[in-house]
Design a protein around this motif. Structure first.
Motif, PDB file in Angstrom:
ATOM      1  N   PHE A 145      63.608  27.645  50.998  1.00 19.28           N
ATOM      2  CA  PHE A 145      63.022  28.947  51.439  1.00 19.28           C
ATOM      3  C   PHE A 145      63.699  29.077  52.812  1.00 19.28           C
ATOM      4  O   PHE A 145      64.238  30.355  52.862  1.00 19.28           O
ATOM      5  CB  PHE A 145      61.576  28.505  51.868  1.00 19.28           C
ATOM      6  CG  PHE A 145      60.708  28.944  51.087  1.00 19.28           C
ATOM      7  CD1 PHE A 145      60.623  28.299  49.650  1.00 19.28           C
ATOM      8  CD2 PHE A 145      59.642  29.951  51.003  1.00 19.28           C
ATOM      9  CE1 PHE A 145      59.669  28.536  48.579  1.00 19.28           C
ATOM     10  CE2 PHE A 145      58.922  30.252  50.112  1.00 19.28           C
ATOM     11  CZ  PHE A 145      58.805  29.541  48.897  1.00 19.28           C
ATOM     12  N   SER A 146      64.043  28.416  53.621  1.00 20.24           N
ATOM     13  CA  SER A 146      64.465  28.668  54.841  1.00 20.24           C
ATOM     14  C   SER A 146      65.993  29.269  54.521  1.00 20.24           C
ATOM     15  O   SER A 146      66.277  30.465  55.262  1.00 20.24           O
ATOM     16  CB  SER A 146      64.825  27.327  55.744  1.00 20.24           C
ATOM     17  OG  SER A 146      63.614  26.769  55.962  1.00 20.24           O
TER      18      SER A 146
ATOM     19  N   ILE B  86      65.516  32.588  53.312  1.00 18.15           N
ATOM     20  CA  ILE B  86      65.176  33.756  54.385  1.00 18.15           C
ATOM     21  C   ILE B  86      66.447  34.063  55.401  1.00 18.15           C
ATOM     22  O   ILE B  86      66.731  35.044  55.713  1.00 18.15           O
ATOM     23  CB  ILE B  86      63.841  33.124  55.085  1.00 18.15           C
ATOM     24  CG1 ILE B  86      62.928  33.266  54.062  1.00 18.15           C
ATOM     25  CG2 ILE B  86      63.729  33.975  56.249  1.00 18.15           C
ATOM     26  CD1 ILE B  86      61.466  32.379  54.509  1.00 18.15           C
TER      27      ILE B  86
ATOM     28  N   LEU C  22      61.963  35.865  59.418  1.00 18.87           N
ATOM     29  CA  LEU C  22      61.203  36.633  58.421  1.00 18.87           C
ATOM     30  C   LEU C  22      60.437  37.491  59.257  1.00 18.87           C
ATOM     31  O   LEU C  22      60.427  38.887  58.622  1.00 18.87           O
ATOM     32  CB  LEU C  22      60.463  35.825  57.810  1.00 18.87           C
ATOM     33  CG  LEU C  22      60.124  36.386  56.388  1.00 18.87           C
ATOM     34  CD1 LEU C  22      60.962  36.816  55.551  1.00 18.87           C
ATOM     35  CD2 LEU C  22      59.314  35.216  55.466  1.00 18.87           C
TER      36      LEU C  22
ATOM     37  N   VAL D 134      55.472  33.751  55.803  1.00 19.76           N
ATOM     38  CA  VAL D 134      55.338  33.481  57.338  1.00 19.76           C
ATOM     39  C   VAL D 134      54.252  32.504  57.724  1.00 19.76           C
ATOM     40  O   VAL D 134      54.080  31.910  58.464  1.00 19.76           O
ATOM     41  CB  VAL D 134      55.443  35.083  58.100  1.00 19.76           C
ATOM     42  CG1 VAL D 134      55.120  34.730  59.540  1.00 19.76           C
ATOM     43  CG2 VAL D 134      56.988  35.533  57.899  1.00 19.76           C
TER      44      VAL D 134
ATOM     45  N   MET E 253      54.647  28.873  56.834  1.00 21.47           N
ATOM     46  CA  MET E 253      55.721  28.722  57.735  1.00 21.47           C
ATOM     47  C   MET E 253      55.042  28.119  59.292  1.00 21.47           C
ATOM     48  O   MET E 253      55.235  26.964  59.706  1.00 21.47           O
ATOM     49  CB  MET E 253      56.889  29.418  58.107  1.00 21.47           C
ATOM     50  CG  MET E 253      57.812  29.581  56.886  1.00 21.47           C
ATOM     51  SD  MET E 253      59.037  28.411  56.921  1.00 21.47           S
ATOM     52  CE  MET E 253      59.862  28.667  55.305  1.00 21.47           C
TER      53      MET E 253
END
Lengths: 304, 235, 313
Positions: free
Chosen positions: A231-232, A235, A291, C114, C117
């Motif tokens: 995911f990181s 992104i 993000l 977001v 996270m």
């Protein structure tokens, strides 16, 4: 060890982790780029590839090198089939509506995780390395297998790039990405492309996992880290951009591995209050903020 | 002549190479019905989107009632009294007709809310359908609901983007009556393709072509303008 | 204006919960108390997701904010149980506001990631400060501290009544909120943001307010959990606890006032029953999520409202 040797070791470890991460993240990025699907179960496809590699290696007779190559072929196929099935039975019926799709892949995550626990049990499952030699570097010996992993990943990524840019399959995929309706009007079977892309994304995660199990062991909970890292990467690299994904994977994979090796040497307080957990907190926040403030990623261009 | 309520100077918005709105000067006088016409792609919708704040201007200046609103976000402009009704019907399809209008009325702090909403509904003749789910209304009624939401905002300037598109002749007559009842308390800016509606309602017409003002004047003057005739009417 | 039928229905549910207390076995008294606390959490989630259309994957952070504010307040700073119950919602609302200020600059899928996270960072923060939070092992609140006045909240009946009181208050406030003008604006934001902006509503402030209210609920539930059950642990801040209210709300019916409670009740007993038969209860959670989005995206009460009872709030 001297500082130079430590740096080289950290670099190699970083490259191993970056190359595996690049494969995994490309799978996620491909699925997002073409289908606009955020697949939360991606880490579980990785995990599934790993435990299946153990299964293949321990069930098949023959030398480790042979069973490993078999696993490298079989596991992505099985995982890809599972993914294609999930796409056809669930995601397609949701019409790929973004929020419903995410909820469904969360469900898939639980099912796959629990499935692996039920079938393979809670223990870590070792897979023997197919290559057993060490390369001598100044100051330390290094696993030849890990070097092979880096090379294999580079070859696979090149192959992926060729498929996407030079073949009819790639053309069809890009056409579908740009406009689903038009692609359909030109006689492209969009349903099959989507199932194929989802399978391919999952297959990439599975290949990455097979490559890593001789180093890391397979375990039913191992999917969480690759998921968050992928995911990181996706992104930071810019959603859906494969080139950005590879660059970001290199960056994040290196940082992720080099910090624990390098930091204690240059930063004596490391481990006292600057722990891996703190590093993870900072990394997670950074990714979230990217993000929020640069949704096109650090390497992507802002869309009009 | 009545005071100018809205003034735009050098208003510009390009999309890539397309000069959608290119240095437009524009005045709107208090209480008038002003029609904005022009061929397809002339930049009419982009222009009113700049006025309503849905799109940000690249350069130029807009002032409303003497106040510079160029950088004001859309919702704040609505609060100042600039209401915009969408070209493509944008109602809350899942909510009741009453809730749709009540949302507009409560935005203006109307009190009592129910009465204000019902008044707006009765002006467009939808009061009997207040409990119906908006998405189940006929297309013409949805357009009228959109207008009712604009009215319930009690706007000082009502911007209507192709309001009669797809309406029947009978519905158009109802609509003309509604628009006439709005002035002179409020001002109306109307984007319209139907020239009968334009000639019936407008006191002043501005013609846009390729993002620029081609002509502006009274309906007879516009009708007589040779440039307009060749670009648009004469076709 | 609140429809009479709706008010009657909600009061009847509350009356039934109160009347059930003397009839329930001790085991179920504990369960229902827990369900009511989790239902408050899910109600908060529903205010963001069901009514305003904000699909967050990070609500565990707001729940944990209340949980740890209460737990650490009591164990480290000698706060009273009553004080902890007040501090919890404040902490939850504050956490939601801070996260919202940043996360609400995004929408849709980006908003989900977001929030996920941020919640993950919150979870890791709890682990990082293990000295104060005791990490995974968690804080067990001493029985003596779990009392309001002379009432021992660790005993079955008082804990049920406390959970009930918080639940009843939350439910009635929820009902009033969704029938208020602001409730209508929340729904408008969910249904059509562009339209709502052109009616003069600032989407950012509306969503931030809704998220803050949602956080207050989650924080209240977290504090109640700490006080009523005496345990505060990092697992309660993990991703699973962000998914849980989503599951409850989807099952009971997003955008209905009673849906979160109904979903919590059914899911809790389904998992309870399943885990006595098999260890694979995560199967149930996973399958339930998929089946719900596939076949009943409006949940039980949402479907009921669509077909038979439009008056249901």
């Amino acid at each position: 060890m001297q500082l130079g040797s430590i740096f080289l070791l950290a670099l190699l470890e970083g490259l191993v982790s970056a190359s595996v991460l690049a494969l995994t993240a490309c799978g996620l990025s491909l699925v997002f780029g073409i289908m606009r699907v955020v697949n939360v179960a991606h880490g579980e496809f990785f995990m599934l590839g790993a435990v299946l590699a153990w299964f293949t290696a321990s069930l098949m007779p023959g030398p480790p090198a042979l069973t490993f190559v078999a696993a490298l072929v079989i596991c992505p196929l099985i995982v890809g089939a599972v993914a294609a099935l999930a796409d056809m039975l669930v995601l397609k019926r949701l019409n790929y509506e973004p929020e419903a799709t995410i909820v469904a892949t969360i469900g898939l995550l639980y099912i796959l995780q629990q499935g692996a626990l039920t079938v393979f049990g809670p223990n870590a499952l070792p897979v023997p390395a197919p290559l057993d030699f060490r390369l001598q570097f100044p100051g330390f010996g290094y696993s030849g297998y890990k070097i092979a992993v880096i090379l294999a990943a580079v070859l696979l990524l090149l192959g992926l790039w060729l498929i996407l840019t030079r073949t009819r399959i790639g053309l069809v995929m890009r056409a579908t990405q740009i406009d689903r309706a038009t692609a359909r009007a030109f006689g492209i079977n969009v349903d099959r492309v989507y199932a194929g892309v989802f399978a391919m994304g999952a297959g990439l995660a599975a290949i990455a996992a097979v490559l890593i199990v001789p180093i890391q062991q397979a375990h039913y909970l191992m999917g969480a880290d690759p998921l968050l890292l992928s995911f990181s990467v996706v992104i930071i690299g810019g959603l859906g951009s494969l080139r950005g994904t590879v660059v970001a994977a290199l960056l994040i994979g290196m940082v992720d591995q080099m910090i624990p090796i390098f930091m204690p040497v240059v930063f004596p307080a490391y481990g006292a209050w600057f722990t891996p957990t703190l590093a993870k907190i900072i990394a997670t926040l950074v990714v979230a903020l990217v993000l929020v403030f640069r949704p096109q990623g650090l390497f992507g261009k802002r869309m009009a | 002549m009545a005071a100018v309520i809205l003034e735009a100077r050098g208003l510009t918005r390009h999309f890539g190479g397309l000069k959608a709105v290119d240095g437009v000067d524009f005045d709107l006088r208090q209480g008038e019905i002003h029609a904005l016409i022009g061929p397809n792609g002339a930049g009419k919708t982009t222009f009113v989107s700049l006025l309503s704040g849905r799109i940000e201007a690249q350069s130029g200046r807009i002032s409303f009632d003497g106040r510079d609103i160029t950088r004001l976000p859309a919702h704040a402009r609505v609060r100042l009294g600039i209401a915009y009704t969408f070209q493509i019907t944008q109602i809350y399809a899942a909510l009741s007709v009453f809730d749709n209008v009540a949302l507009a009325a409560q935005s203006r702090g109307s009190h009592p809310l129910g009465a204000a909403a019902m008044e707006a509904l009765s002006r467009v003749g939808l009061e009997a359908r207040k409990d119906q789910i908006a998405g189940t209304l006929s297309y013409g009624h949805q357009r009228l609901l959109e207008v009712a939401m604009g009215l319930a905002l009690k706007p000082r300037l009502l911007i209507l983007d192709e309001p009669t598109q797809g309406l029947s002749q009978g519905e158009i007559e109802t609509f003309n009556g509604i628009v006439k009842s709005v002035v002179p308390e409020a001002t109306v800016l109307l984007i319209e393709h139907n020239m009968d509606v334009v000639m019936e309602l407008a006191e002043w017409i501005t013609v846009l072509n390729f993002g620029q003002v081609l002509a502006t004047g009274t309906p007879p003057a516009i009708r007589a303008n040779p440039a307009v005739q060749s670009a648009y009417l004469g076709a | 204006m609140i429809d009479r039928r709706a008010l009657f229905l909600h009061l009847a549910v509350l009356a039934a919960l109160l009347a059930a207390l003397p009839m329930l076995a001790a085991y179920h008294v504990t369960n229902i108390a827990k369900i009511m606390v989790l239902a408050v959490y899910a109600m908060g989630y529903n205010i963001a997701f069901g009514y305003t259309g904000l699909l967050s994957l990070g609500h565990a952070m707001f729940f944990a904010a209340g949980l740890y504010a209460a737990g650490m307040g009591i164990s480290l700073f000698g706060l009273s149980a009553a004080g902890a119950l007040v501090l919890g919602p404040v902490a939850g609302g504050l956490a939601a506001t801070l996260v919202g200020l940043l996360a609400l600059r995004t929408a849709g899928v980006a908003f989900m990631i977001v929030t996920l996270m941020f919640a993950q960072a919150g979870y890791l923060t709890i682990l990082y400060f293990v000295k104060y939070t005791r990490g995974d092992e968690g804080i067990v609140i001493a029985r003596a501290a779990r009392a309001i006045g002379s009432v021992d909240l660790s005993a079955d009946t008082p804990r049920y009544l406390l959970a009930f009181g918080i639940f009843a208050l939350a439910l009635l406030l929820n009902l009033a909120l969704v029938r208020s003008p602001f409730g209508r604006i929340m729904v408008a934001m969910r249904e059509n943001e562009a339209r709502s902006r052109m009616l003069g509503y600032n989407p950012y402030t509306v969503k931030l307010t809704a998220l803050a209210v949602s956080g207050v609920y989650a924080g209240a539930a977290g504090a109640a959990y700490a006080v009523v059950f005496g345990y505060v642990g990092a697992s309660l801040a993990s991703v699973q606890y962000s998914i849980l209210p989503l599951l409850y709300v989807l099952l009971g019916g997003a955008g209905t006032v009673l849906g979160p409670f109904l979903g919590a009740l059914l899911m809790f007993y389904l998992i309870d029953y399943a885990s006595s038969a098999t260890s694979a209860y995560l199967f149930i959670v996973g399958a339930a999520l998929i089946l719900l989005v596939l076949f009943a995206p409006k949940g039980i009460l949402g479907t009921l409202r669509e077909r038979h009872a439009r008056w249901l709030p």
